[in-house]
Write a protein that holds these residues in place. Structure first.
Motif, PDB file in Angstrom:
ATOM      1  N   LYS A   1     -12.910  21.306  -5.355  1.00  5.67           N
ATOM      2  CA  LYS A   1     -14.103  21.900  -5.954  1.00  5.67           C
ATOM      3  C   LYS A   1     -15.186  22.079  -4.894  1.00  5.67           C
ATOM      4  O   LYS A   1     -15.270  21.296  -3.949  1.00  5.67           O
ATOM      5  CB  LYS A   1     -14.635  20.999  -7.079  1.00  5.67           C
ATOM      6  CG  LYS A   1     -13.688  20.836  -8.251  1.00  5.67           C
ATOM      7  CD  LYS A   1     -14.269  19.901  -9.301  1.00  5.67           C
ATOM      8  CE  LYS A   1     -13.314  19.711 -10.470  1.00  5.67           C
ATOM      9  NZ  LYS A   1     -13.869  18.761 -11.478  1.00  5.67           N
ATOM     10  N   PRO A   2     -16.034  23.111  -5.057  1.00  2.00           N
ATOM     11  CA  PRO A   2     -17.111  23.317  -4.090  1.00  2.00           C
ATOM     12  C   PRO A   2     -18.297  22.404  -4.387  1.00  2.00           C
ATOM     13  O   PRO A   2     -18.642  22.171  -5.554  1.00  2.00           O
ATOM     14  CB  PRO A   2     -17.489  24.784  -4.302  1.00  2.00           C
ATOM     15  CG  PRO A   2     -17.230  25.016  -5.762  1.00  2.00           C
ATOM     16  CD  PRO A   2     -16.018  24.165  -6.105  1.00  2.00           C
ATOM     17  N   HIS A   3     -18.911  21.898  -3.334  1.00  2.00           N
ATOM     18  CA  HIS A   3     -20.077  21.026  -3.481  1.00  2.00           C
ATOM     19  C   HIS A   3     -21.176  21.503  -2.531  1.00  2.00           C
ATOM     20  O   HIS A   3     -20.892  21.800  -1.362  1.00  2.00           O
ATOM     21  CB  HIS A   3     -19.713  19.577  -3.133  1.00  2.00           C
ATOM     22  CG  HIS A   3     -18.603  19.006  -3.962  1.00  2.00           C
ATOM     23  ND1 HIS A   3     -18.832  18.301  -5.124  1.00  2.00           N
ATOM     24  CD2 HIS A   3     -17.249  19.064  -3.802  1.00  2.00           C
ATOM     25  CE1 HIS A   3     -17.673  17.933  -5.637  1.00  2.00           C
ATOM     26  NE2 HIS A   3     -16.694  18.385  -4.854  1.00  2.00           N
ATOM     27  N   LEU A   4     -22.391  21.575  -3.028  1.00  2.00           N
ATOM     28  CA  LEU A   4     -23.532  21.815  -2.148  1.00  2.00           C
ATOM     29  C   LEU A   4     -23.887  20.473  -1.535  1.00  2.00           C
ATOM     30  O   LEU A   4     -24.357  19.562  -2.218  1.00  2.00           O
ATOM     31  CB  LEU A   4     -24.714  22.393  -2.924  1.00  2.00           C
ATOM     32  CG  LEU A   4     -25.976  22.651  -2.087  1.00  2.00           C
ATOM     33  CD1 LEU A   4     -25.711  23.607  -0.937  1.00  2.00           C
ATOM     34  CD2 LEU A   4     -27.110  23.178  -2.966  1.00  2.00           C
ATOM     35  N   PHE A   5     -23.640  20.350  -0.248  1.00  2.00           N
ATOM     36  CA  PHE A   5     -23.776  19.072   0.437  1.00  2.00           C
ATOM     37  C   PHE A   5     -25.189  18.848   0.955  1.00  2.00           C
ATOM     38  O   PHE A   5     -25.703  17.724   0.967  1.00  2.00           O
ATOM     39  CB  PHE A   5     -22.776  19.022   1.593  1.00  2.00           C
ATOM     40  CG  PHE A   5     -22.807  17.749   2.377  1.00  2.00           C
ATOM     41  CD1 PHE A   5     -22.356  16.572   1.812  1.00  2.00           C
ATOM     42  CD2 PHE A   5     -23.295  17.726   3.674  1.00  2.00           C
ATOM     43  CE1 PHE A   5     -22.392  15.383   2.529  1.00  2.00           C
ATOM     44  CE2 PHE A   5     -23.329  16.551   4.397  1.00  2.00           C
ATOM     45  CZ  PHE A   5     -22.875  15.377   3.824  1.00  2.00           C
TER      46      PHE A   5
ATOM     47  N   LEU B   1     -25.351  24.036   3.095  1.00  2.00           N
ATOM     48  CA  LEU B   1     -24.036  23.595   3.547  1.00  2.00           C
ATOM     49  C   LEU B   1     -23.148  23.295   2.346  1.00  2.00           C
ATOM     50  O   LEU B   1     -23.520  22.504   1.479  1.00  2.00           O
ATOM     51  CB  LEU B   1     -24.154  22.331   4.399  1.00  2.00           C
ATOM     52  CG  LEU B   1     -24.999  22.402   5.666  1.00  2.00           C
ATOM     53  CD1 LEU B   1     -24.932  21.065   6.399  1.00  2.00           C
ATOM     54  CD2 LEU B   1     -24.540  23.512   6.576  1.00  2.00           C
ATOM     55  N   THR B   2     -21.996  23.941   2.301  1.00  2.00           N
ATOM     56  CA  THR B   2     -21.037  23.656   1.231  1.00  2.00           C
ATOM     57  C   THR B   2     -19.777  23.025   1.817  1.00  2.00           C
ATOM     58  O   THR B   2     -19.360  23.333   2.924  1.00  2.00           O
ATOM     59  CB  THR B   2     -20.638  24.931   0.464  1.00  2.00           C
ATOM     60  OG1 THR B   2     -20.111  25.908   1.372  1.00  2.00           O
ATOM     61  CG2 THR B   2     -21.829  25.505  -0.284  1.00  2.00           C
ATOM     62  N   ILE B   3     -19.203  22.132   1.028  1.00  2.00           N
ATOM     63  CA  ILE B   3     -17.922  21.514   1.363  1.00  2.00           C
ATOM     64  C   ILE B   3     -17.011  21.640   0.143  1.00  2.00           C
ATOM     65  O   ILE B   3     -17.418  21.311  -0.980  1.00  2.00           O
ATOM     66  CB  ILE B   3     -18.079  20.025   1.732  1.00  2.00           C
ATOM     67  CG1 ILE B   3     -18.806  19.876   3.071  1.00  2.00           C
ATOM     68  CG2 ILE B   3     -16.718  19.335   1.806  1.00  2.00           C
ATOM     69  CD1 ILE B   3     -19.046  18.433   3.485  1.00  2.00           C
TER      70      ILE B   3
ATOM     71  N   LYS C   1     -28.256  27.997  -5.723  1.00  2.00           N
ATOM     72  CA  LYS C   1     -27.199  26.984  -5.741  1.00  2.00           C
ATOM     73  C   LYS C   1     -25.983  27.498  -6.509  1.00  2.00           C
ATOM     74  O   LYS C   1     -24.839  27.357  -6.050  1.00  2.00           O
ATOM     75  CB  LYS C   1     -27.738  25.702  -6.383  1.00  2.00           C
ATOM     76  CG  LYS C   1     -26.751  24.554  -6.435  1.00  2.00           C
ATOM     77  CD  LYS C   1     -27.420  23.301  -7.005  1.00  2.00           C
ATOM     78  CE  LYS C   1     -26.430  22.157  -7.122  1.00  2.00           C
ATOM     79  NZ  LYS C   1     -27.087  20.924  -7.663  1.00  2.00           N
ATOM     80  N   GLU C   2     -26.217  28.102  -7.654  1.00  2.00           N
ATOM     81  CA  GLU C   2     -25.112  28.649  -8.443  1.00  2.00           C
ATOM     82  C   GLU C   2     -24.369  29.730  -7.662  1.00  2.00           C
ATOM     83  O   GLU C   2     -23.132  29.783  -7.672  1.00  2.00           O
ATOM     84  CB  GLU C   2     -25.645  29.212  -9.767  1.00  2.00           C
ATOM     85  CG  GLU C   2     -26.151  28.144 -10.726  1.00  2.00           C
ATOM     86  CD  GLU C   2     -26.834  28.726 -11.953  1.00  2.00           C
ATOM     87  OE1 GLU C   2     -27.032  29.970 -11.992  1.00  2.00           O
ATOM     88  OE2 GLU C   2     -27.181  27.957 -12.871  1.00  2.00           O
ATOM     89  N   MET C   3     -25.128  30.589  -6.984  1.00  2.00           N
ATOM     90  CA  MET C   3     -24.523  31.674  -6.217  1.00  2.00           C
ATOM     91  C   MET C   3     -23.657  31.141  -5.082  1.00  2.00           C
ATOM     92  O   MET C   3     -22.523  31.582  -4.879  1.00  2.00           O
ATOM     93  CB  MET C   3     -25.610  32.587  -5.651  1.00  2.00           C
ATOM     94  CG  MET C   3     -25.078  33.703  -4.756  1.00  2.00           C
ATOM     95  SD  MET C   3     -26.352  34.539  -3.773  1.00  2.00           S
ATOM     96  CE  MET C   3     -26.750  33.244  -2.580  1.00  2.00           C
ATOM     97  N   ILE C   4     -24.184  30.168  -4.350  1.00  2.00           N
ATOM     98  CA  ILE C   4     -23.492  29.727  -3.140  1.00  2.00           C
ATOM     99  C   ILE C   4     -22.228  28.947  -3.470  1.00  2.00           C
ATOM    100  O   ILE C   4     -21.248  28.985  -2.715  1.00  2.00           O
ATOM    101  CB  ILE C   4     -24.458  28.907  -2.244  1.00  2.00           C
ATOM    102  CG1 ILE C   4     -24.134  29.163  -0.767  1.00  2.00           C
ATOM    103  CG2 ILE C   4     -24.407  27.431  -2.536  1.00  2.00           C
ATOM    104  CD1 ILE C   4     -24.398  30.570  -0.322  1.00  2.00           C
ATOM    105  N   LEU C   5     -22.205  28.257  -4.605  1.00  2.00           N
ATOM    106  CA  LEU C   5     -20.994  27.546  -5.010  1.00  2.00           C
ATOM    107  C   LEU C   5     -19.890  28.532  -5.402  1.00  2.00           C
ATOM    108  O   LEU C   5     -18.698  28.259  -5.172  1.00  2.00           O
ATOM    109  CB  LEU C   5     -21.302  26.594  -6.161  1.00  2.00           C
ATOM    110  CG  LEU C   5     -22.163  25.383  -5.787  1.00  2.00           C
ATOM    111  CD1 LEU C   5     -22.515  24.564  -7.028  1.00  2.00           C
ATOM    112  CD2 LEU C   5     -21.471  24.506  -4.746  1.00  2.00           C
ATOM    113  N   LYS C   6     -20.261  29.678  -5.948  1.00  2.00           N
ATOM    114  CA  LYS C   6     -19.264  30.724  -6.226  1.00  2.00           C
ATOM    115  C   LYS C   6     -18.763  31.340  -4.918  1.00  2.00           C
ATOM    116  O   LYS C   6     -17.559  31.544  -4.734  1.00  2.00           O
ATOM    117  CB  LYS C   6     -19.880  31.808  -7.111  1.00  2.00           C
ATOM    118  CG  LYS C   6     -20.179  31.371  -8.531  1.00  2.00           C
ATOM    119  CD  LYS C   6     -20.826  32.510  -9.315  1.00  2.00           C
ATOM    120  CE  LYS C   6     -21.196  32.070 -10.724  1.00  2.00           C
ATOM    121  NZ  LYS C   6     -21.902  33.159 -11.468  1.00  2.00           N
ATOM    122  N   ALA C   7     -19.691  31.622  -4.021  1.00  2.00           N
ATOM    123  CA  ALA C   7     -19.317  32.240  -2.747  1.00  2.00           C
ATOM    124  C   ALA C   7     -18.396  31.332  -1.940  1.00  2.00           C
ATOM    125  O   ALA C   7     -17.489  31.810  -1.252  1.00  2.00           O
ATOM    126  CB  ALA C   7     -20.573  32.567  -1.942  1.00  2.00           C
ATOM    127  N   ALA C   8     -18.606  30.024  -2.030  1.00  2.00           N
ATOM    128  CA  ALA C   8     -17.809  29.076  -1.250  1.00  2.00           C
ATOM    129  C   ALA C   8     -16.329  29.143  -1.596  1.00  2.00           C
ATOM    130  O   ALA C   8     -15.478  28.817  -0.762  1.00  2.00           O
ATOM    131  CB  ALA C   8     -18.331  27.657  -1.472  1.00  2.00           C
TER     132      ALA C   8
END
Length: 344
Positions: free
Chosen positions: A204-208, A196-198, A274-281
């Motif tokens: 800024k993107p955060h992995l929640f 889940l990202t917010i 984690k790095e990938m999903i924060l870019k995708a967000a």
């Protein structure tokens, strides 16, 4: 009539009183409180915290005081958060599998065929390049209508093309195979992480939150399997896995099919995921709250899909939340502007 009131009325009108009675009976069995007092308290929590009877039993609200209950994201609070953070026009990207794959192809990182709009030549190219595909319906979730497609089952590309058109798939993707360490636990399914990202008020993107899921009972998808939260710093799982039927209290320290010991299981390549999903967000920043399904393969993490209306119960289950504090305080740290909306 306001949108929130209309949603509350739909929830109330859709309540199944036989199911409510069943839930009250189960809670009575667990704690001994009278069914009448339980039903009254369920209604109180509905009015004050926007929770349904599934929330009430899932989070053991019958054990909590109102101050603690107020920390939980519930069915209607989840709806409010999604409405507050996500652009309904941009949500259409996430609601249609073929659009999603095109927009996020960098992070999908696998071959895919727009089955809805392809012609025979497009289908022939995919047929010749892949031995196995995975068909997804255009706008269905939870694996509904999904299918593993083996090219060897067709005499030629025309047979494949006719089949995917007749089935009405939105997209057919190259079939993914999990990382060896994940396949050791459960092989039949593509076992994914829900991440889940917010995008916070700081832009800024955060992995929640993140949870590892595994399929069960020989199924080829991990929906309604088992899942457990992942430590966002280490990638290690410190809690027992919970049944995908979150209103039950079924937990597992070993995989129920294979017996694999899941104690302190470490998800491979979690840092890379984690790095990938924060870019995708940040690719569609108007969608600030997304639940991503991410598969870890031997070649690295790959996005399977993104959910603009994501499940909220994973992150607050009693056996995986010993402090018994819900997600609202942490959400408000990232999105303090949501507080006024929360209590409307």
């Amino acid at each position: 009539m306001g949108a929130n009131l209309r949603y509350r009325l739909r929830v109330l009108s859709g309540a199944r009183f036989s199911k409510l009675n069943e839930v009250a009976s189960e809670i009575n069995r667990r704690c001994g409180k009278s069914k009448i007092s339980i039903i009254k308290d369920i209604y109180h929590c509905y009015r004050r915290f926007g929770s349904g009877y599934y929330d009430y039993i899932t989070y053991h609200f019958y054990e909590l005081d109102d101050k603690t209950r107020d920390t939980y994201i519930t069915r209607m609070r989840s709806k409010k958060l999604i409405t507050f953070l996500n652009d309904p026009e941009k949500a259409k990207i996430f609601d249609n599998k073929n659009k999603f794959d095109e927009v996020f192809k960098e992070f999908i990182d696998r071959d895919f065929l727009d089955a809805l709009n392809c012609d025979l030549e497009d289908a022939k190219r995919f047929y010749e390049d892949n031995e196995v595909g995975f068909g997804k319906m255009l706008d269905l979730s939870c694996g509904k209508g999904a299918e593993i497609i083996r090219m060897s089952d067709f005499a030629d590309a025309t047979g494949f093309y006719d089949y995917i058109k007749a089935k009405g798939f939105g997209v057919v993707e190259e079939y993914l195979i999990n990382h060896d360490k994940i396949r050791e636990v459960y092989e039949p399914a593509l076992n994914t992480m829900r991440m889940l990202t917010i995008i916070g008020d700081d832009k800024k993107p955060h992995l929640f939150f993140a949870a590892q899921k595994f399929g069960v009972n020989g199924r080829f998808i991990d929906v309604h399997g088992i899942h457990a939260p992942i430590d966002l710093e280490t990638g290690v799982i410190h809690f027992p896995f919970h049944s995908g039927n979150t209103d039950t209290d079924l937990i597992y320290s070993k995989h129920p099919d294979t017996g694999y010991d899941l104690t302190n299981y470490e998800v491979p390549m979690f840092k890379e995921a984690k790095e990938m999903i924060l870019k995708a967000a940040m690719l569609v920043p108007e969608m600030r709250y997304i639940g991503w399904d991410v598969a870890i393969t031997n070649k690295g993490p790959k996005i399977v899909e993104g959910n603009d209306y994501t499940a909220y119960d994973y992150m607050q289950l009693p056996d995986q939340n010993p402090g018994r504090i819900g997600a609202i305080p942490d959400i408000l740290k990232l999105v303090p502007s949501f507080k006024d909306e929360l209590y409307k």
